[in-house]
Design a protein around this motif. Sequence first.
Motif, PDB file in Angstrom:
ATOM      1  N   TRP A 172      50.386  42.921  47.954  1.00  9.72           N
ATOM      2  CA  TRP A 172      51.494  43.107  48.731  1.00  9.72           C
ATOM      3  C   TRP A 172      53.027  43.088  49.151  1.00  9.72           C
ATOM      4  O   TRP A 172      54.004  43.632  49.363  1.00  9.72           O
ATOM      5  CB  TRP A 172      51.437  41.172  48.964  1.00  9.72           C
ATOM      6  CG  TRP A 172      50.247  41.098  49.408  1.00  9.72           C
ATOM      7  CD1 TRP A 172      49.591  40.647  48.888  1.00  9.72           C
ATOM      8  CD2 TRP A 172      49.570  41.061  50.916  1.00  9.72           C
ATOM      9  NE1 TRP A 172      48.241  39.968  49.782  1.00  9.72           N
ATOM     10  CE2 TRP A 172      48.503  41.062  50.959  1.00  9.72           C
ATOM     11  CE3 TRP A 172      50.076  42.252  52.014  1.00  9.72           C
ATOM     12  CZ2 TRP A 172      47.584  40.781  52.036  1.00  9.72           C
ATOM     13  CZ3 TRP A 172      49.203  42.395  53.686  1.00  9.72           C
ATOM     14  CH2 TRP A 172      47.598  41.379  52.764  1.00  9.72           C
ATOM     15  N   ALA A 173      53.393  43.126  47.211  1.00 12.08           N
ATOM     16  CA  ALA A 173      54.931  43.126  47.147  1.00 12.08           C
ATOM     17  C   ALA A 173      55.497  44.838  47.025  1.00 12.08           C
ATOM     18  O   ALA A 173      56.700  44.460  47.091  1.00 12.08           O
ATOM     19  CB  ALA A 173      55.281  42.963  45.288  1.00 12.08           C
ATOM     20  N   ILE A 174      54.096  45.038  47.289  1.00 13.65           N
ATOM     21  CA  ILE A 174      54.898  47.053  46.989  1.00 13.65           C
ATOM     22  C   ILE A 174      55.686  47.173  48.113  1.00 13.65           C
ATOM     23  O   ILE A 174      56.826  47.910  47.663  1.00 13.65           O
ATOM     24  CB  ILE A 174      53.802  48.476  47.419  1.00 13.65           C
ATOM     25  CG1 ILE A 174      52.599  47.861  45.947  1.00 13.65           C
ATOM     26  CG2 ILE A 174      54.653  49.748  47.502  1.00 13.65           C
ATOM     27  CD1 ILE A 174      51.597  49.164  46.556  1.00 13.65           C
ATOM     28  N   PRO A 175      56.092  46.861  49.545  1.00 15.06           N
ATOM     29  CA  PRO A 175      56.450  47.768  50.468  1.00 15.06           C
ATOM     30  C   PRO A 175      57.622  46.743  50.512  1.00 15.06           C
ATOM     31  O   PRO A 175      58.879  46.610  50.989  1.00 15.06           O
ATOM     32  CB  PRO A 175      55.658  47.111  51.628  1.00 15.06           C
ATOM     33  CG  PRO A 175      55.021  46.420  50.766  1.00 15.06           C
ATOM     34  CD  PRO A 175      54.577  46.330  49.323  1.00 15.06           C
ATOM     35  N   ARG A 176      57.594  45.747  49.459  1.00 16.00           N
ATOM     36  CA  ARG A 176      58.694  44.452  49.258  1.00 16.00           C
ATOM     37  C   ARG A 176      60.055  45.099  48.505  1.00 16.00           C
ATOM     38  O   ARG A 176      61.025  44.426  48.057  1.00 16.00           O
ATOM     39  CB  ARG A 176      58.355  43.031  49.111  1.00 16.00           C
ATOM     40  CG  ARG A 176      58.127  41.722  50.630  1.00 16.00           C
ATOM     41  CD  ARG A 176      56.869  42.361  50.825  1.00 16.00           C
ATOM     42  NE  ARG A 176      56.400  42.140  52.211  1.00 16.00           N
ATOM     43  CZ  ARG A 176      55.453  40.628  51.969  1.00 16.00           C
ATOM     44  NH1 ARG A 176      55.095  39.679  50.797  1.00 16.00           N
ATOM     45  NH2 ARG A 176      54.699  40.127  53.235  1.00 16.00           N
ATOM     46  N   LEU A 239      50.374  33.218  47.945  1.00 22.37           N
ATOM     47  CA  LEU A 239      51.592  32.487  47.844  1.00 22.37           C
ATOM     48  C   LEU A 239      52.965  33.602  47.610  1.00 22.37           C
ATOM     49  O   LEU A 239      53.692  33.954  48.693  1.00 22.37           O
ATOM     50  CB  LEU A 239      51.672  30.867  47.420  1.00 22.37           C
ATOM     51  CG  LEU A 239      52.870  30.740  47.262  1.00 22.37           C
ATOM     52  CD1 LEU A 239      53.243  29.898  49.252  1.00 22.37           C
ATOM     53  CD2 LEU A 239      53.281  29.482  46.392  1.00 22.37           C
ATOM     54  N   PHE A 240      52.532  33.779  46.638  1.00 23.68           N
ATOM     55  CA  PHE A 240      53.803  34.493  45.793  1.00 23.68           C
ATOM     56  C   PHE A 240      54.131  35.830  46.528  1.00 23.68           C
ATOM     57  O   PHE A 240      54.612  36.815  46.952  1.00 23.68           O
ATOM     58  CB  PHE A 240      54.452  34.645  44.328  1.00 23.68           C
ATOM     59  CG  PHE A 240      54.241  33.807  43.655  1.00 23.68           C
ATOM     60  CD1 PHE A 240      54.439  32.509  44.282  1.00 23.68           C
ATOM     61  CD2 PHE A 240      53.672  33.905  42.692  1.00 23.68           C
ATOM     62  CE1 PHE A 240      54.414  31.240  43.509  1.00 23.68           C
ATOM     63  CE2 PHE A 240      54.112  32.047  41.670  1.00 23.68           C
ATOM     64  CZ  PHE A 240      54.261  31.031  42.316  1.00 23.68           C
ATOM     65  N   GLY A 241      52.647  36.581  46.605  1.00 25.30           N
ATOM     66  CA  GLY A 241      52.538  37.896  47.317  1.00 25.30           C
ATOM     67  C   GLY A 241      52.832  38.645  48.593  1.00 25.30           C
ATOM     68  O   GLY A 241      53.378  38.649  49.437  1.00 25.30           O
ATOM     69  N   LEU A 242      52.349  37.536  49.984  1.00 28.25           N
ATOM     70  CA  LEU A 242      52.817  36.992  51.281  1.00 28.25           C
ATOM     71  C   LEU A 242      53.696  37.050  51.868  1.00 28.25           C
ATOM     72  O   LEU A 242      54.599  36.872  52.981  1.00 28.25           O
ATOM     73  CB  LEU A 242      51.194  36.184  51.953  1.00 28.25           C
ATOM     74  CG  LEU A 242      49.972  37.000  51.843  1.00 28.25           C
ATOM     75  CD1 LEU A 242      49.178  35.632  52.285  1.00 28.25           C
ATOM     76  CD2 LEU A 242      49.550  38.172  52.085  1.00 28.25           C
ATOM     77  N   ASN A 243      54.452  36.296  51.048  1.00 28.16           N
ATOM     78  CA  ASN A 243      56.185  35.741  51.377  1.00 28.16           C
ATOM     79  C   ASN A 243      56.815  36.799  50.656  1.00 28.16           C
ATOM     80  O   ASN A 243      57.541  36.352  49.167  1.00 28.16           O
ATOM     81  CB  ASN A 243      56.167  33.883  50.886  1.00 28.16           C
ATOM     82  CG  ASN A 243      55.352  33.369  51.962  1.00 28.16           C
ATOM     83  OD1 ASN A 243      55.524  32.996  52.851  1.00 28.16           O
ATOM     84  ND2 ASN A 243      54.504  32.611  51.382  1.00 28.16           N
TER      85      ASN A 243
END
Length: 354
Positions: A172-176, A239-243
Amino acid sequence: MKRPKPRGPVSAELIDLLTGGPGIDMPAQSELLGLVSETARLADDILTDDDLQLALFCLYELHYGGLEGVDDAWEWEPALIAVRRLLEEPFEQALRSAALVAAGPPADGKNAAAEGKPDSDAVADMLFALAAQDSGPSLSRYVAKKATAEQLAEFLIHKSVYQLKEADPHTWAIPRLAGRPKAALVEIQADEYGGGRPHRMHSALFARTMDGLGLNSSYGSYVDAVPAVALASVNMMSLFGLNRRLRGAITGHLAIYEMTSSRPNQLYGRGFRRHGFGAEVTEYFDEHVEADAVHEQIAGRDLAGGLAEAEPELLEDILFGATAALAIDARLTAHIVEAWQDGRSSLRTSLTTA
């Protein structure tokens, strides 16, 4: 995955609600919001609350592979997002408290953050120092030297809640991210997903390990068997990845995972070989011994360190994510080892009925 069995009023009402269509039963949605708000307020320790952790796990699962018999349209239902936020707030607070108790940020890390000039090598050194501080019971040493065959199976069941979808929460963090930390994360994740070869995906390797012990390797098969703290470990990653605001925490989480993986996996493999299991079972652990020895440097310096250099204000959350991961892992390890030392199962249900 199949819908799990409720563990209390919140998870029971949530799972019942999910069997219907989104937006149909508005009174039930409102009732659930009120129930969650009150239950979360009264919870002694949300990290070990079976009912609340299962409810949060189910809500997060809607963003992954979904739940059997549940309409995919529930994923972004406003009422469920509101429920999730009601659970996430005390959950995050509990994680931050656990991280502070386990180990506060090193003094030099605080100084670097205050100056706004964190150096990637210095950040990596901070994380390696955190990884070296672990002084609790060692699950890997117990598995290597003492675990029975039945305990090996229990160990796999605990790990299966995450390992059968390994890497997904961190992806989930890649596009962030951007630039150096993004490239580092993609490099690590490419290995986690087998470099484009489905049979080499780490989740597939773990499934074959479970198959070798006669366990059900379908994702989510043992959710009902694991305790709340095992669900909390996986919920923390979600929690960490989706926010997006917690992109520093998911980065720190992955970095510390890679830094504390190589040696334990070597010991895990030794424990399985001690019981006569061959390469088809130990391949998962053997793969991580080599891969994570490389990943730890990329994760520490290029991913976490690179992110701290690019966005200095995220250093505190990078350290939080790393320390929270160590704290929750320590609690789960203590639960498992204490049960085994007392001659008890570490699961909520016996292995024969799990």
